[in-house]
Design a protein around this motif. Structure first.
Motif, PDB file in Angstrom:
ATOM      1  N   ASN A 145      -0.957 -64.395  16.462  1.00 35.21           N
ATOM      2  CA  ASN A 145       0.000 -64.360  15.366  1.00 35.21           C
ATOM      3  C   ASN A 145       1.323 -63.915  15.970  1.00 35.21           C
ATOM      4  OD1 ASN A 145      -1.694 -65.103  13.205  1.00 35.21           O
ATOM      5  ND2 ASN A 145      -2.559 -63.049  13.181  1.00 35.21           N
ATOM      6  N   VAL A 146       2.285 -64.812  15.967  1.00 36.02           N
ATOM      7  CA  VAL A 146       3.599 -64.516  16.531  1.00 36.02           C
ATOM      8  C   VAL A 146       4.448 -63.937  15.407  1.00 36.02           C
ATOM      9  CG1 VAL A 146       5.605 -65.446  17.721  1.00 36.02           C
ATOM     10  CG2 VAL A 146       3.348 -66.445  18.133  1.00 36.02           C
ATOM     11  N   HIS A 147       4.778 -62.654  15.535  1.00 38.14           N
ATOM     12  CA  HIS A 147       5.539 -61.983  14.490  1.00 38.14           C
ATOM     13  C   HIS A 147       7.039 -62.136  14.713  1.00 38.14           C
ATOM     14  CE1 HIS A 147       1.744 -60.334  13.212  1.00 38.14           C
ATOM     15  NE2 HIS A 147       1.557 -59.780  14.413  1.00 38.14           N
ATOM     16  N   SER A 148       7.552 -61.497  15.771  1.00 37.11           N
ATOM     17  CA  SER A 148       9.006 -61.489  15.954  1.00 37.11           C
ATOM     18  C   SER A 148       9.380 -61.193  17.397  1.00 37.11           C
ATOM     19  CB  SER A 148       9.637 -60.435  15.040  1.00 37.11           C
ATOM     20  OG  SER A 148       9.164 -59.143  15.392  1.00 37.11           O
ATOM     21  N   LEU A 149      10.652 -61.415  17.674  1.00 41.96           N
ATOM     22  CA  LEU A 149      11.257 -61.074  18.948  1.00 41.96           C
ATOM     23  C   LEU A 149      12.537 -60.316  18.647  1.00 41.96           C
ATOM     24  CD1 LEU A 149      11.762 -61.355  22.053  1.00 41.96           C
ATOM     25  CD2 LEU A 149      12.944 -63.496  21.513  1.00 41.96           C
ATOM     26  N   THR A 173      17.400 -60.714  16.047  1.00 39.80           N
ATOM     27  CA  THR A 173      15.952 -60.818  15.849  1.00 39.80           C
ATOM     28  C   THR A 173      15.576 -62.247  15.481  1.00 39.80           C
ATOM     29  OG1 THR A 173      15.850 -58.530  15.082  1.00 39.80           O
ATOM     30  CG2 THR A 173      13.987 -59.919  14.519  1.00 39.80           C
ATOM     31  N   VAL A 174      14.422 -62.679  15.992  1.00 44.84           N
ATOM     32  CA  VAL A 174      13.849 -63.969  15.613  1.00 44.84           C
ATOM     33  C   VAL A 174      12.515 -63.662  14.942  1.00 44.84           C
ATOM     34  CG1 VAL A 174      13.066 -66.218  16.433  1.00 44.84           C
ATOM     35  CG2 VAL A 174      14.894 -65.020  17.650  1.00 44.84           C
ATOM     36  N   ARG A 175      12.306 -64.234  13.759  1.00 45.50           N
ATOM     37  CA  ARG A 175      11.043 -64.035  13.042  1.00 45.50           C
ATOM     38  C   ARG A 175      10.355 -65.395  12.896  1.00 45.50           C
ATOM     39  NH1 ARG A 175      13.779 -59.888  11.825  1.00 45.50           N
ATOM     40  NH2 ARG A 175      13.304 -58.046  10.693  1.00 45.50           N
ATOM     41  N   TRP A 176       9.128 -65.464  13.426  1.00 47.45           N
ATOM     42  CA  TRP A 176       8.384 -66.714  13.330  1.00 47.45           C
ATOM     43  C   TRP A 176       7.296 -66.642  12.267  1.00 47.45           C
ATOM     44  CZ3 TRP A 176       9.676 -65.330  18.512  1.00 47.45           C
ATOM     45  CH2 TRP A 176      10.507 -66.253  19.165  1.00 47.45           C
ATOM     46  N   ASN A 177       6.489 -65.595  12.277  1.00 48.31           N
ATOM     47  CA  ASN A 177       5.332 -65.479  11.387  1.00 48.31           C
ATOM     48  C   ASN A 177       4.488 -66.752  11.422  1.00 48.31           C
ATOM     49  OD1 ASN A 177       5.919 -62.839  10.573  1.00 48.31           O
ATOM     50  ND2 ASN A 177       7.450 -63.623   9.149  1.00 48.31           N
ATOM     51  N   GLU A 178       4.093 -67.135  12.641  1.00 49.15           N
ATOM     52  CA  GLU A 178       3.268 -68.326  12.846  1.00 49.15           C
ATOM     53  C   GLU A 178       2.025 -67.962  13.637  1.00 49.15           C
ATOM     54  OE1 GLU A 178       5.035 -72.029  14.066  1.00 49.15           O
ATOM     55  OE2 GLU A 178       7.007 -71.312  13.446  1.00 49.15           O
ATOM     56  N   LYS A 179       1.030 -68.824  13.500  1.00 53.19           N
ATOM     57  CA  LYS A 179      -0.240 -68.632  14.188  1.00 53.19           C
ATOM     58  C   LYS A 179      -0.410 -69.737  15.224  1.00 53.19           C
ATOM     59  CE  LYS A 179      -3.645 -67.620  11.509  1.00 53.19           C
ATOM     60  NZ  LYS A 179      -4.782 -67.683  10.577  1.00 53.19           N
ATOM     61  N   THR A 188       3.194 -55.424  21.984  1.00 55.84           N
ATOM     62  CA  THR A 188       4.600 -55.748  22.204  1.00 55.84           C
ATOM     63  C   THR A 188       4.751 -56.056  23.684  1.00 55.84           C
ATOM     64  OG1 THR A 188       5.288 -54.305  20.403  1.00 55.84           O
ATOM     65  CG2 THR A 188       6.971 -54.905  22.010  1.00 55.84           C
ATOM     66  N   LEU A 189       5.253 -57.247  23.977  1.00 57.38           N
ATOM     67  CA  LEU A 189       5.384 -57.721  25.354  1.00 57.38           C
ATOM     68  C   LEU A 189       6.855 -57.901  25.706  1.00 57.38           C
ATOM     69  CD1 LEU A 189       2.732 -60.573  25.101  1.00 57.38           C
ATOM     70  CD2 LEU A 189       2.395 -58.335  26.155  1.00 57.38           C
ATOM     71  N   PRO A 190       7.279 -57.389  26.862  1.00 52.71           N
ATOM     72  CA  PRO A 190       8.654 -57.658  27.286  1.00 52.71           C
ATOM     73  C   PRO A 190       8.774 -59.094  27.793  1.00 52.71           C
ATOM     74  CG  PRO A 190       7.521 -56.332  28.928  1.00 52.71           C
ATOM     75  CD  PRO A 190       6.569 -56.511  27.774  1.00 52.71           C
ATOM     76  N   LEU A 191       9.740 -59.827  27.270  1.00 53.36           N
ATOM     77  CA  LEU A 191      10.036 -61.166  27.776  1.00 53.36           C
ATOM     78  C   LEU A 191      11.138 -61.009  28.806  1.00 53.36           C
ATOM     79  CD1 LEU A 191       9.970 -63.322  24.527  1.00 53.36           C
ATOM     80  CD2 LEU A 191       8.339 -63.365  26.407  1.00 53.36           C
ATOM     81  N   THR A 192      10.840 -61.423  30.043  1.00 54.54           N
ATOM     82  CA  THR A 192      11.762 -61.143  31.139  1.00 54.54           C
ATOM     83  C   THR A 192      12.139 -62.405  31.917  1.00 54.54           C
ATOM     84  OG1 THR A 192       9.944 -60.712  32.672  1.00 54.54           O
ATOM     85  CG2 THR A 192      10.812 -58.827  31.451  1.00 54.54           C
ATOM     86  N   THR A 193      13.271 -62.296  32.623  1.00 52.81           N
ATOM     87  CA  THR A 193      13.652 -63.256  33.640  1.00 52.81           C
ATOM     88  C   THR A 193      13.369 -62.555  34.962  1.00 52.81           C
ATOM     89  OG1 THR A 193      15.915 -62.466  33.859  1.00 52.81           O
ATOM     90  CG2 THR A 193      15.511 -64.139  32.162  1.00 52.81           C
ATOM     91  N   LYS A 194      13.809 -63.125  36.063  1.00 57.28           N
ATOM     92  CA  LYS A 194      13.620 -62.447  37.349  1.00 57.28           C
ATOM     93  C   LYS A 194      14.457 -61.184  37.438  1.00 57.28           C
ATOM     94  CE  LYS A 194      12.367 -66.559  39.909  1.00 57.28           C
ATOM     95  NZ  LYS A 194      12.690 -67.482  40.980  1.00 57.28           N
ATOM     96  N   VAL A 211      14.891 -59.798  28.352  1.00 55.54           N
ATOM     97  CA  VAL A 211      15.640 -60.468  27.291  1.00 55.54           C
ATOM     98  C   VAL A 211      15.348 -59.825  25.941  1.00 55.54           C
ATOM     99  CG1 VAL A 211      15.901 -62.668  26.065  1.00 55.54           C
ATOM    100  CG2 VAL A 211      15.800 -62.622  28.560  1.00 55.54           C
ATOM    101  N   GLY A 212      14.092 -59.410  25.729  1.00 54.70           N
ATOM    102  CA  GLY A 212      13.724 -58.813  24.452  1.00 54.70           C
ATOM    103  C   GLY A 212      12.262 -58.433  24.419  1.00 54.70           C
ATOM    104  N   GLN A 213      11.844 -57.910  23.257  1.00 60.00           N
ATOM    105  CA  GLN A 213      10.472 -57.455  23.044  1.00 60.00           C
ATOM    106  C   GLN A 213       9.799 -58.370  22.030  1.00 60.00           C
ATOM    107  OE1 GLN A 213       9.113 -54.857  24.815  1.00 60.00           O
ATOM    108  NE2 GLN A 213      11.080 -54.797  25.890  1.00 60.00           N
ATOM    109  N   LEU A 214       8.708 -59.015  22.448  1.00 59.45           N
ATOM    110  CA  LEU A 214       7.948 -59.934  21.611  1.00 59.45           C
ATOM    111  C   LEU A 214       6.797 -59.180  20.963  1.00 59.45           C
ATOM    112  CD1 LEU A 214       7.297 -62.874  20.724  1.00 59.45           C
ATOM    113  CD2 LEU A 214       5.880 -63.026  22.791  1.00 59.45           C
ATOM    114  N   ARG A 215       6.695 -59.264  19.646  1.00 57.94           N
ATOM    115  CA  ARG A 215       5.606 -58.603  18.917  1.00 57.94           C
ATOM    116  C   ARG A 215       4.624 -59.668  18.436  1.00 57.94           C
ATOM    117  NH1 ARG A 215       4.286 -56.753  13.776  1.00 57.94           N
ATOM    118  NH2 ARG A 215       6.191 -57.616  12.900  1.00 57.94           N
TER     119      ARG A 215
END
Length: 187
Positions: free
Chosen positions: A5-9, A47-53, A119-125, A129-133
């Protein structure tokens, strides 16, 4: 069987380095050739909100007791979340890769149904970039049998997932495709 379940970034407010023109973002979850992705969603107030599965089927193997490997009980199964810019008008392909996060599905697998919010950090090298929940859920398909010729074997080796909105639009063909894939897996 894994469901995310993708909540937000929440984008990093100190340094939100998004490519020019990326007002919409897509999250892609892949495991080898298997891919599931969200719809493009607008960035609003950082913030980006998806609320998708998102759903993927993965073959998991139990590991023998090994204190060095941790106490997961399952062998490592790497998967990746990739943040991409939204597709250009008329294209089905997502835009440029922005950042990513790797996960080991072995840590989330269970013989019983399980679910963990992370909560996962989305990173580049070079930066975050942000925290994915997300909530990662695992369900063991007890009656699934995998042999060389049975449908599950070929089904598990193909792309069998797609984005399913938690509030699906009945006219959305992707939800129908995902429901068909789930029904095929249950057959």
């Amino acid at each position: 069987h894994f469901t995310v379940n993708v909540h937000s970034l929440v984008l990093n407010q100190d340094d939100p380095k998004l490519p020019h023109g990326c007002e919409e973002l897509v999250l892609v979850w892949n495991r080898g050739a298997k891919i599931a992705q969200t719809r493009a969603a607008q960035v609003q107030d950082g913030t980006v909100r998806w609320n998708e599965k998102l759903v993927l089927m993965c073959t998991m193997y139990r590991q023998e007791s090994n204190k060095k490997q941790g106490a997961t009980g399952w062998l490592e199964k790497k998967a990746k979340f990739v943040l991409r810019g939204g597709a250009e008008e008329g294209s089905r392909m997502p835009g440029p890769v922005i950042a990513s996060a790797k996960v080991d599905l072995g840590w989330y697998a269970s013989a019983n149904e399980s679910s963990k919010e992370v909560t996962l950090p989305l990173t580049t090298k070079s930066h975050t970039v942000g925290q994915l929940r997300v909530t990662i859920s695992a369900r063991w398909l007890k009656d699934a049998k995998e042999t060389g010729c049975e449908p599950l074997s070929s089904l598990s080796q193909s792309i069998i997932s797609d984005a399913i909105s938690l509030d699906p639009d009945p006219s959305d063909h992707r939800a129908a495709a995902a429901a068909a894939a789930a029904a095929a897996a249950a057959a």
